[in-house]
Design a protein around this motif. Structure first.
Motif, PDB file in Angstrom:
ATOM      1  N   PHE A 108       0.802  -1.304  -0.013  1.00  0.00           N
ATOM      2  CA  PHE A 108      -0.051   0.014  -0.170  1.00  0.00           C
ATOM      3  C   PHE A 108       0.811   1.497  -0.077  1.00  0.00           C
ATOM      4  O   PHE A 108       0.496   2.246  -0.775  1.00  0.00           O
ATOM      5  CB  PHE A 108      -0.914   0.170   1.185  1.00  0.00           C
ATOM      6  N   HIS A 109       1.896   1.469   0.878  1.00  0.00           N
ATOM      7  CA  HIS A 109       2.690   2.580   0.826  1.00  0.00           C
ATOM      8  C   HIS A 109       3.584   2.768  -0.366  1.00  0.00           C
ATOM      9  O   HIS A 109       3.718   3.801  -0.977  1.00  0.00           O
ATOM     10  CB  HIS A 109       3.542   2.581   2.248  1.00  0.00           C
ATOM     11  N   ALA A 111       2.700   1.611  -3.242  1.00  0.00           N
ATOM     12  CA  ALA A 111       1.384   2.274  -4.121  1.00  0.00           C
ATOM     13  C   ALA A 111       1.464   3.744  -4.192  1.00  0.00           C
ATOM     14  O   ALA A 111       1.141   4.472  -5.129  1.00  0.00           O
ATOM     15  CB  ALA A 111       0.125   1.509  -4.090  1.00  0.00           C
ATOM     16  N   ASN A 112       1.292   4.086  -3.050  1.00  0.00           N
ATOM     17  CA  ASN A 112       1.311   5.639  -2.859  1.00  0.00           C
ATOM     18  C   ASN A 112       2.227   6.138  -3.408  1.00  0.00           C
ATOM     19  O   ASN A 112       2.117   7.531  -3.797  1.00  0.00           O
ATOM     20  CB  ASN A 112       1.163   5.904  -1.178  1.00  0.00           C
ATOM     21  N   ILE A 113       3.654   5.861  -3.152  1.00  0.00           N
ATOM     22  CA  ILE A 113       4.621   6.605  -3.796  1.00  0.00           C
ATOM     23  C   ILE A 113       4.512   6.436  -5.299  1.00  0.00           C
ATOM     24  O   ILE A 113       4.749   7.660  -5.990  1.00  0.00           O
ATOM     25  CB  ILE A 113       6.070   5.832  -3.316  1.00  0.00           C
ATOM     26  N   PHE A 114       4.272   5.530  -5.687  1.00  0.00           N
ATOM     27  CA  PHE A 114       4.188   5.230  -7.355  1.00  0.00           C
ATOM     28  C   PHE A 114       2.934   6.477  -7.807  1.00  0.00           C
ATOM     29  O   PHE A 114       2.950   7.151  -8.866  1.00  0.00           O
ATOM     30  CB  PHE A 114       3.768   4.130  -7.914  1.00  0.00           C
ATOM     31  N   TYR A 115       1.813   6.386  -6.987  1.00  0.00           N
ATOM     32  CA  TYR A 115       0.908   7.437  -7.185  1.00  0.00           C
ATOM     33  C   TYR A 115       1.247   8.929  -7.092  1.00  0.00           C
ATOM     34  O   TYR A 115       1.011   9.754  -8.268  1.00  0.00           O
ATOM     35  CB  TYR A 115      -0.354   7.151  -6.096  1.00  0.00           C
ATOM     36  N   LEU A 126      -0.411  -2.314  -7.640  1.00  0.00           N
ATOM     37  CA  LEU A 126      -0.275  -2.376  -6.306  1.00  0.00           C
ATOM     38  C   LEU A 126      -1.698  -2.251  -5.500  1.00  0.00           C
ATOM     39  O   LEU A 126      -1.868  -2.901  -4.318  1.00  0.00           O
ATOM     40  CB  LEU A 126       0.651  -1.776  -5.836  1.00  0.00           C
ATOM     41  N   TYR A 127      -2.466  -1.379  -5.800  1.00  0.00           N
ATOM     42  CA  TYR A 127      -3.707  -1.076  -5.046  1.00  0.00           C
ATOM     43  C   TYR A 127      -4.687  -2.214  -5.217  1.00  0.00           C
ATOM     44  O   TYR A 127      -5.165  -2.545  -4.230  1.00  0.00           O
ATOM     45  CB  TYR A 127      -4.418   0.249  -5.463  1.00  0.00           C
TER      46      TYR A 127
END
Length: 254
Positions: A108-109, A111-115, A126-127
């Motif tokens: 999750f974290h 994924a947040n970076i890639f987002y 990843l989400y």
């Protein structure tokens, strides 16, 4: 008595300090740079303890790297954050398995970076993985409870209270992760409505197992979206879920 820097002592301390160290970004918003520096000093000491120890478990390594990853996210040093989150995922996978809810936080974290870096395809993958991990866990847990309920239900029609099988911190993490993913899905629901419905249904299961009225709220939102998409099969499934929730609410609890 164990030495102060023993693995058991360290892991307990890291768990105790988790709320302070695990969300440095949120802390920074309220108390500024000083809180990040405080978290960095603490995690630096924790990292030294782990490196010196030959007994730290994979779970402890995972927890440390996750906290370090979150610290570097707060500092917007995404390269270091990705390094530590990759290690978090590795050690969590060794400890619990790649598809375990305790590993999902690392995905999750990351994924947040890639987002944030606008690498949306990687973030989406990843989400999706995070959503599937939580959906599988909650669905499996509910099926076990349902089987036990059928076997143990008495002649008065009473039933047993649902539970998530999670502790308070894990429930809070599940809510935070899934609602965050939902917010992202809803912002792009025109492109992938089925993914939004999937997260909504996962939240329905979570809140239903928590015996929360929010289960109906999320189920209704999922049903409305399914109707907008003219997805008859999805509508039927959600309507059955709503009916099940209503039926269980009407039964007296043992």
């Amino acid at each position: 008595m164990s030495a102060p820097d023993s693995t058991a002592h360290f892991h307990a301390l890291l768990q105790f300090r988790r709320r302070k160290a695990a969300r440095p970004a949120a802390a920074a918003e309220t108390t500024g740079l000083g809180r990040i520096i405080q978290a960095e000093e603490y995690l630096s000491q924790a990292q030294c303890t782990v490196l010196k120890s030959t007994e730290c478990s994979n779970a402890t390594h995972s927890l440390l790297h996750r906290n370090l990853g979150l610290l570097y996210i707060a500092k917007k040093n995404y390269e270091e954050a990705r390094y530590h989150l990759a290690n978090d995922i590795y050690f969590a996978s060794c400890a619990f398995g790649t598809e375990d809810i305790r590993t999902s936080g690392g995905y999750f974290h990351l994924a947040n970076i890639f987002y944030d870096l606008n690498k949306l395809d990687l973030a989406d993958t990843l989400y999706t993985k995070v959503s599937e991990i939580w959906h599988k866990y909650l669905d499996n847990h509910y099926q076990v409870l349902s089987k036990d309920r059928i076997q143990q239900i008495d002649l008065l029609g009473r039933h047993f209270v649902n539970d998530t099988g999670l502790d308070e911190a894990q429930e809070a993490e599940a809510i935070r992760i899934l609602t965050s993913v939902l917010n992202i899905r809803e912002s792009t629901s025109a492109r992938a409505p089925q993914k939004t419905i999937f997260v909504l249904k996962t939240l329905v299961m979570l809140y239903h197992l928590m015996n929360s009225s929010k289960a109906k709220e999320y189920a209704t939102r999922a049903l409305n979206l399914a109707r907008e998409q003219l997805d008859v099969q999805e509508q039927t499934g959600i309507e059955e879920l709503l009916s099940l929730i209503s039926t269980e609410e009407d039964l007296p609890v043992t």
